[in-house]
Write a protein that holds these residues in place. Structure first.
Motif, PDB file in Angstrom:
ATOM      1  N   GLU A  45      47.677 -36.190 -96.642  1.00  0.00           N
ATOM      2  CA  GLU A  45      48.363 -37.055 -95.673  1.00  0.00           C
ATOM      3  C   GLU A  45      49.698 -37.545 -96.212  1.00  0.00           C
ATOM      4  O   GLU A  45      50.685 -37.610 -95.469  1.00  0.00           O
ATOM      5  CB  GLU A  45      47.445 -38.210 -95.245  1.00  0.00           C
ATOM      6  N   GLN A  63      49.958 -44.873 -89.012  1.00  0.00           N
ATOM      7  CA  GLN A  63      48.848 -44.072 -89.536  1.00  0.00           C
ATOM      8  C   GLN A  63      49.278 -42.606 -89.453  1.00  0.00           C
ATOM      9  O   GLN A  63      49.794 -42.188 -88.408  1.00  0.00           O
ATOM     10  CB  GLN A  63      47.638 -44.324 -88.625  1.00  0.00           C
ATOM     11  N   ASP A  66      44.993 -39.643 -87.040  1.00  0.00           N
ATOM     12  CA  ASP A  66      43.779 -40.231 -86.475  1.00  0.00           C
ATOM     13  C   ASP A  66      42.940 -39.075 -85.928  1.00  0.00           C
ATOM     14  O   ASP A  66      43.300 -38.446 -84.934  1.00  0.00           O
ATOM     15  CB  ASP A  66      44.156 -41.218 -85.356  1.00  0.00           C
ATOM     16  N   TRP A  67      41.844 -38.797 -86.602  1.00  0.00           N
ATOM     17  CA  TRP A  67      40.979 -37.652 -86.247  1.00  0.00           C
ATOM     18  C   TRP A  67      39.631 -38.175 -85.738  1.00  0.00           C
ATOM     19  O   TRP A  67      38.652 -37.450 -85.687  1.00  0.00           O
ATOM     20  CB  TRP A  67      40.839 -36.748 -87.487  1.00  0.00           C
ATOM     21  N   SER A  68      39.622 -39.470 -85.367  1.00  0.00           N
ATOM     22  CA  SER A  68      38.346 -40.084 -84.994  1.00  0.00           C
ATOM     23  C   SER A  68      37.825 -39.530 -83.670  1.00  0.00           C
ATOM     24  O   SER A  68      36.630 -39.572 -83.400  1.00  0.00           O
ATOM     25  CB  SER A  68      38.503 -41.599 -84.912  1.00  0.00           C
ATOM     26  N   LYS A  74      45.589 -37.140 -83.315  1.00  0.00           N
ATOM     27  CA  LYS A  74      46.824 -37.913 -83.152  1.00  0.00           C
ATOM     28  C   LYS A  74      47.500 -37.948 -84.516  1.00  0.00           C
ATOM     29  O   LYS A  74      46.866 -38.296 -85.517  1.00  0.00           O
ATOM     30  CB  LYS A  74      46.520 -39.347 -82.717  1.00  0.00           C
ATOM     31  N   TRP A  75      48.760 -37.554 -84.533  1.00  0.00           N
ATOM     32  CA  TRP A  75      49.516 -37.575 -85.792  1.00  0.00           C
ATOM     33  C   TRP A  75      50.655 -38.582 -85.699  1.00  0.00           C
ATOM     34  O   TRP A  75      51.291 -38.712 -84.655  1.00  0.00           O
ATOM     35  CB  TRP A  75      50.092 -36.186 -86.092  1.00  0.00           C
ATOM     36  N   VAL A  77      50.641 -41.868 -85.827  1.00  0.00           N
ATOM     37  CA  VAL A  77      50.221 -42.795 -84.779  1.00  0.00           C
ATOM     38  C   VAL A  77      51.101 -44.042 -84.782  1.00  0.00           C
ATOM     39  O   VAL A  77      51.315 -44.664 -85.829  1.00  0.00           O
ATOM     40  CB  VAL A  77      48.747 -43.214 -85.002  1.00  0.00           C
TER      41      VAL A  77
END
Ligand code: PRX
Length: 657
Positions: A45, A63, A66-68, A74-75, A77
């Motif tokens: 990251e 962030q 976000d891979w939740s 989402k990159w 974020v």
């Protein structure tokens, strides 16, 4: 492994065992060094955050990833940026307004030189024009154009305004355009009156007229005059580019959009008849397009002249003509036409004229150049070339070596870049200043990217083994979904290895003994014709939509120039003629009309039956054997094995151009 992975690349594997390291001089000056792999491995990251820092952000992200909600990534974020500002304005602001952005070369030989100052003025005017038409951030715009500068201005103007563009390849049919406009509910189409193709103007707008007659969402058609072809005109709907854009102010203040704001939709063939609208967003996409272009092509913006021969209708044109290169302040050649107009030396003439130093093309074209003969490139000064690229399909070692020797003078590193419309940017490729290249292998995942070859169960295969190519970690320029169809997105890419959470690319691959990756072609029902993806089902649907056809089966057969050629087996209806030359021609033309000339079958074979399993599934492997003139393998699962004899005997009835 399914049968299709036993493709042409496999036959050629290991025929060439030499490796080609970069020269010391090249390695010493290269943008990317070997340390990049370790840096990315140590903290992925942080590595991607550093790549994103190469861009201008109006608001920094909170962030990185976000891979939740996997598989919806989402990159960066919370970050905000303007993609067009990054590709244009900031280069003017940093004092490079006089640098040439685009050396445009029209097919008839007319030229335009566009500096970054010019590009900023044109993109601003276009953005003001689109605003005058009432378009607002989030609206979709279809772009159906040949390779003219206005196509690039249009894409960047959309990006600038937060409009989502959907570029439809100018070689596609009215029907293909219609279905894409409808799927995205586009409000505007930007097109031209016509386009130059092989020395002659051909009308383009009639296809738009036909398409938009059935697409109520379209409010306007904006038309660039390119060929002075007479066109039909719908008052109130149709607008000449010159009338609307030229009068606009060349000043426009860009607004920052969310990192995940949709940038574009690009339709690509899948295994069903309906093309998929691949969705790309802003911050992560631009980060990876920019990073890969800088490092894989070793771009030096002050001295290089770059040329990618793709069309903006394909993802290569999006990522490696528009977004990657322009974000890196490239000076590039954009060529409108075909490689043999007015003669077979046209590309080398352009390389010589503009002193092109980085050249990125497709294996199918390299094989065509081979066919035309090495005397043609030998007649030009190609000494400016220092990096060569390949994309779109596996490159056979013979073509690789020919490219290296006859285009790159045995000196320029070749980067064989594997990626997809879905991946948005290059994933597997040599780094030209680091890698000892191997003819025919794309070699290693780039720093920050993770790819594996796995077996049926999702276990990584050992060196020397073959299997499925998967991407086991999310990457910044990954697709964010299929437009309007989240279910299909999960099903298509994430269900095969759901347990492991791998993205399955649809390709077969193998590791050699060093662990380098060799791509072996698609393992699904997608064909690759001249580097273009075409689904067998889509061509079958087009065939059965013809009134004479009862049933159709389509396969991709190995072709020495185009990689694969489309071979169709059809059963005609009882009352139709028995498949004479006229009937076959009508069917080939019908497919060209339904999908576009690139989907026109190389051969259509009229057969009395199709080989099916007892459960009724068409056995494409057998049809491929027939189409490739191989002796037919195991037919024990076939419901009626006499069918194959009938088909083989009918083989000579096919029609070929
Ligand atoms: O099968 C692979 C092949 O092209 C497919 C992706 O096609 P498309 O989305 O149209 O994008 C083409 C341009 C990026 C892949 O699934 N392919 C692409 N590049 C290579 C390749 N196969 C082998 N080697 C490559 N370098």
């Amino acid at each position: 492994m399914t049968e299709q992975s036993q493709g042409p690349a496999l036959d050629n594997l290991l025929t060439e065992s030499r490796t080609f390291p970069p020269s010391d001089e090249f390695a010493a000056a290269a943008n990317a060094g070997a340390d990049m792999y370790a840096a990315a491995d140590a903290d992925r990251e942080a590595f991607w955050a550093a790549q994103a820092e190469r861009l201008h952000w109006d608001t920094k992200w909170d962030q990185v990833l976000d891979w939740s909600d996997a598989p919806f990534a989402k990159w960066f974020v919370g970050g905000k940026l303007n993609v067009a500002y990054n590709c244009v304005d900031r280069h003017v602001e940093s004092g490079h307004g006089e640098q040439v952005a685009i050396h445009w070369e029209g097919e008839p030989g007319d030229t335009r030189t566009i500096t970054y100052n010019d590009l900023l003025a044109q993109v601003s005017k276009t953005a003001n024009a689109l605003t005058e038409l009432g378009l607002q951030a989030g609206d979709r715009v279809a772009i159906y154009m040949p390779m003219v500068p206005e196509a690039i201005f249009s894409m960047l103007a959309c990006a600038r305004l937060g409009l989502t563009h959907s570029v439809v390849f100018g070689g596609f049919s009215a029907e293909a355009l219609r279905s894409r406009i409808e799927d995205a509910a586009a409000k505007l189409v930007i097109t031209t009156d016509g386009q130059y193709r092989r020395g002659k103007p051909a009308a383009l707008k009639p296809a738009v007229d036909e398409a938009v007659a059935q697409t109520p969402t379209i409010e306007h058609v904006l038309v660039v005059k390119r060929t002075d072809t007479e066109v039909a005109w719908t008052e109130g709907r149709d607008i000449w580019w010159n009338d609307l854009v030229d009068k606009q102010s060349d000043k426009h203040t860009p607004e920052a959009f969310d990192s995940e704001h949709p940038l574009y939709i690009l339709y690509t063939s899948g295994t069903t008849g309906k093309p998929k609208g691949i969705l790309h967003t802003s911050g992560g996409y631009l980060t990876q397009a920019s990073y890969t272009h800088h490092n894989v092509f070793d771009l030096k913006p002050d001295t290089d002249v770059y040329w990618c021969t793709a069309d903006i209708g394909w993802v290569t044109g999006h990522s490696y003509i528009v977004y990657g290169p322009l974000s890196n302040r490239v000076t590039q050649v954009v060529y409108e036409g075909t490689p043999n107009t007015p003669n077979e030396g046209r590309h080398w003439d352009i390389v010589q004229k503009y002193k092109v130093s980085i050249y990125y093309t497709a294996p199918t074209l390299i094989r065509t150049f081979m066919k035309w003969g090495k005397d043609i490139p030998a007649g030009y000064d190609l000494s400016s070339l220092r990096v060569l690229g390949s994309v779109g399909e596996p490159i056979n070692p013979e073509a690789w070596i020919w490219y290296r020797e006859n285009v790159g003078a045995g000196r320029a590193p070749i980067v064989d870049t594997w990626w997809q419309t879905e991946t948005g940017a290059i994933m597997i490729s040599p780094l030209p200043g680091v890698t000892s290249t191997k003819p025919g292998s794309a070699q290693r995942a780039l720093p920050g990217i993770s790819a594996k070859v796995v077996d049926d169960q999702g276990n990584e295969v050992p060196h020397g083994g073959g299997g499925y190519l998967v991407l086991d970690k999310p990457w910044p320029s990954m697709l964010r979904g299929i437009w309007g169809d989240n279910e299909r997105y999960r099903d298509t890419y994430w269900s095969r290895f759901a347990e492991q959470g791998f993205y399955f690319a649809g390709d077969g691959a193998k590791y050699d003994n060093d662990g380098d990756i060799w791509l072996l072609g698609r393992v699904d029902d997608v064909m690759n014709v001249s580097g273009h993806r075409i689904s067998t089902t889509e061509v079958e649907s087009a065939l059965v939509s013809h009134p004479t056809v009862a049933e159709a089966a389509v396969v991709g057969a190995t072709d020495p120039t185009t990689g694969q050629g489309i071979v169709a087996f059809v059963i005609l209806r009882g009352d139709a003629a028995d498949g004479g030359d006229d009937a076959v021609k009508a069917l080939r033309d019908h497919v060209a009309k339904e999908i576009g000339p690139i989907a026109k079958p190389r051969q259509v074979m009229v057969v009395p039956e199709l080989p099916k399993t007892r459960s009724g599934k068409i056995m494409r492997r057998l049809l491929r054997d027939v189409a490739e003139n191989r002796s037919i393998g195991d037919v024990t699962t076939l419901a009626d094995s006499s069918v194959m004899d009938m088909i083989s005997q009918g083989l000579n009835k096919g029609s070929e151009d």
